[in-house]
Scaffold this motif. Sequence first.
Motif, PDB file in Angstrom:
ATOM      1  N   GLN A  26      32.309  36.230  46.058  1.00 47.88           N
ATOM      2  CA  GLN A  26      33.049  37.491  45.400  1.00 47.88           C
ATOM      3  C   GLN A  26      34.341  37.505  46.352  1.00 47.88           C
ATOM      4  N   PRO A  27      35.429  37.591  45.701  1.00 45.22           N
ATOM      5  CA  PRO A  27      36.788  37.957  46.078  1.00 45.22           C
ATOM      6  C   PRO A  27      36.819  39.348  46.497  1.00 45.22           C
ATOM      7  N   GLN A  28      37.611  39.486  47.758  1.00 43.76           N
ATOM      8  CA  GLN A  28      37.653  40.839  48.596  1.00 43.76           C
ATOM      9  C   GLN A  28      39.084  41.071  48.553  1.00 43.76           C
ATOM     10  N   LEU A  29      39.706  42.097  48.287  1.00 42.11           N
ATOM     11  CA  LEU A  29      41.164  42.549  48.309  1.00 42.11           C
ATOM     12  C   LEU A  29      41.232  43.466  49.451  1.00 42.11           C
ATOM     13  N   LEU A  30      42.309  43.191  50.402  1.00 43.65           N
ATOM     14  CA  LEU A  30      42.496  43.995  51.481  1.00 43.65           C
ATOM     15  C   LEU A  30      43.197  45.168  51.250  1.00 43.65           C
ATOM     16  N   ASP A 139      34.564  47.762  43.769  1.00 47.08           N
ATOM     17  CA  ASP A 139      34.942  48.632  44.691  1.00 47.08           C
ATOM     18  C   ASP A 139      36.241  49.433  44.333  1.00 47.08           C
ATOM     19  N   VAL A 140      37.334  48.671  43.956  1.00 47.40           N
ATOM     20  CA  VAL A 140      38.473  49.239  43.574  1.00 47.40           C
ATOM     21  C   VAL A 140      38.522  49.901  42.380  1.00 47.40           C
ATOM     22  N   ASN A 151      47.874  53.293  39.009  1.00 48.14           N
ATOM     23  CA  ASN A 151      48.531  52.128  38.605  1.00 48.14           C
ATOM     24  C   ASN A 151      48.010  50.961  39.903  1.00 48.14           C
ATOM     25  N   ILE A 152      47.665  51.289  40.986  1.00 45.28           N
ATOM     26  CA  ILE A 152      47.154  50.314  42.091  1.00 45.28           C
ATOM     27  C   ILE A 152      45.850  49.716  41.267  1.00 45.28           C
TER      28      ILE A 152
END
Length: 192
Positions: A26-30, A139-140, A151-152
């Motif tokens: 699973q990719p995770q974004l900082l 999560d985002v 918009n993020i």
Amino acid sequence: MPHIHTQPNQHDASVTMFIICMDGNQPQLLMHMHRKLGKLMPPGGHVELDETPWAAVSHELQEETGYRLTELDIMQPKLRMKSARDITVHPQPFASNTHAVTPEHFHTDLDYLFIARSKPSAPPAEGESTDFRWMSAADVAALDETQTYPNIQDFCAYVFEKLLPSDVWETVPATSYDTTDTTAKFTSKEEL
């Protein structure tokens, strides 16, 4: 850095770095808690008057996250200009946008997608946010407007849903691009 342009309706150039690390499958974004805005955002900042956007990416990465370009790959379209005579070719952002910071001030932003091989080797610079969160697409998406900007979320969804699984984008070492302020050879009208 403070805003360069302070008169009504002026634009500052800025850069935003979307950094993905694979955590299992699973990719995770900082994301980090922006110290002035109090919202979760990807790291980024202003392009200073004496630097290129790519140089701004390099210094903002180090200041805000501790990452060096040597620790990251950047996603680039497979079909892209890689060199040209007498100029420095920079990496392509995956998006470019203009947004209001206040009703009378705007940022014109270049957005870049990075792939991290590990967590950063150094801490962020003193005075920068230390509230970092590695977040999945879900999560985002679950954040509300008190936690981030809609918009993020749109940009994050695009990264997770369109760019990461794309077969027309590829990873290349972020160090493939020059951050020095090279001046293109001047061509006079007589030489044209």
